[in-house]
Design an enzyme around this catalytic site. Sequence first.
Site, mmCIF file in Angstrom:
data_model
loop_
_atom_site.group_PDB
_atom_site.id
_atom_site.type_symbol
_atom_site.label_atom_id
_atom_site.label_comp_id
_atom_site.label_asym_id
_atom_site.label_seq_id
_atom_site.Cartn_x
_atom_site.Cartn_y
_atom_site.Cartn_z
ATOM 1 N N ARG A 93 2.968 -0.710 8.646
ATOM 2 C CA ARG A 93 2.233 0.364 8.615
ATOM 3 C C ARG A 93 0.609 0.047 8.577
ATOM 4 O O ARG A 93 0.277 -0.959 8.102
ATOM 5 C CB ARG A 93 2.387 1.463 7.525
ATOM 6 C CG ARG A 93 2.400 0.644 5.959
ATOM 7 C CD ARG A 93 3.208 1.481 4.906
ATOM 8 N NE ARG A 93 2.128 1.146 3.894
ATOM 9 C CZ ARG A 93 1.394 1.747 2.856
ATOM 10 N NH1 ARG A 93 0.561 1.567 3.348
ATOM 11 N NH2 ARG A 93 1.058 0.708 1.549
ATOM 12 N N ASP B 199 -8.134 -4.358 -3.459
ATOM 13 C CA ASP B 199 -7.888 -3.486 -2.561
ATOM 14 C C ASP B 199 -8.754 -2.456 -1.560
ATOM 15 O O ASP B 199 -9.957 -3.853 -1.377
ATOM 16 C CB ASP B 199 -7.349 -1.664 -3.901
ATOM 17 C CG ASP B 199 -6.195 -1.317 -3.105
ATOM 18 O OD1 ASP B 199 -6.745 -0.688 -1.460
ATOM 19 O OD2 ASP B 199 -5.170 -1.175 -4.167
#
Length: 289
Positions: free
Chosen positions: A99, A194
């Site tokens: 994804r 992140d």
Amino acid sequence: MTKVDCVCAVGAQLGEGPLWSAPEQAVWFVDIKGRQVHRFDTRGSALSSWAAPEEVGFVVKATGGRFVAGMKSGLHSFDPTNGKFTLITRVDSDRPRNRLNDGYVDGAGRLWFGSMDNDESQSTGSLYRFDQRGLRRCDENYVITNGPTTSPDGRTLYHVDTLERIIYAFDLNDGDLSNRREFARIEKPGAYPDGPAIDADGCVWIGLFGGWGVQRFSPQGELLQTIEMPVANCTKVAFGGNDLRTMYITTAWKGLSKEQLATQPLAGGLFATRVGTPGVAPNEVRYDG
């Protein structure tokens, strides 16, 4: 300790991709696993949400008042007036477990984004560029990609290999990347880098998943500052407000146990704090379609 407030207790399973929209005075962001696009109006604290047909990794603005969303199947245009998603181009169609995860638009209107293994185990992810020339894979062999972002002068691109806990820097020249090198490595125990964001001084801010905060690195890769958060999973920051000095931070409750959630009731919320150095205003994707 820096004061940090939860401005929207949305409870996102995997909040990501905050995007400041100055005309609306609003923050757009997504809940990847919750398959939601959110818009938080900072003037009235109202939250609007749109259901996505697939896991949605990011939304960015495009020319003509449009949006581009990174979905599981590829890039889609998104129209918030009717909630419709329309395919632009498929990505990684030969890798059905993948994804899209995180995206960024550089100063030339090029969209940079990553793909990743949705099970977070195989190194099938890649770094992509999408512009008027089409779609191009620029780097690969990532399990979890995050970013990118670019330096204020547009000459350096930063990209994150989350599981390796490395932030890479590339030379960026007319949309081409070269000279990949390690920019910084996250040393905090239990913390994984992140999403990245850049400020006006060229410093790189990194959300720490499992790290209870965000960190700021100098253009030379030196750790300058840590802002502590009341939740463990901090995913990405964006700069907003009239002076671009209000930092908005997306978070997630993904991966937390019931016991951990009980001690982190605001996990998955959108947070805000004030910082000394302003950010850089977001750009719009330029593409025909």
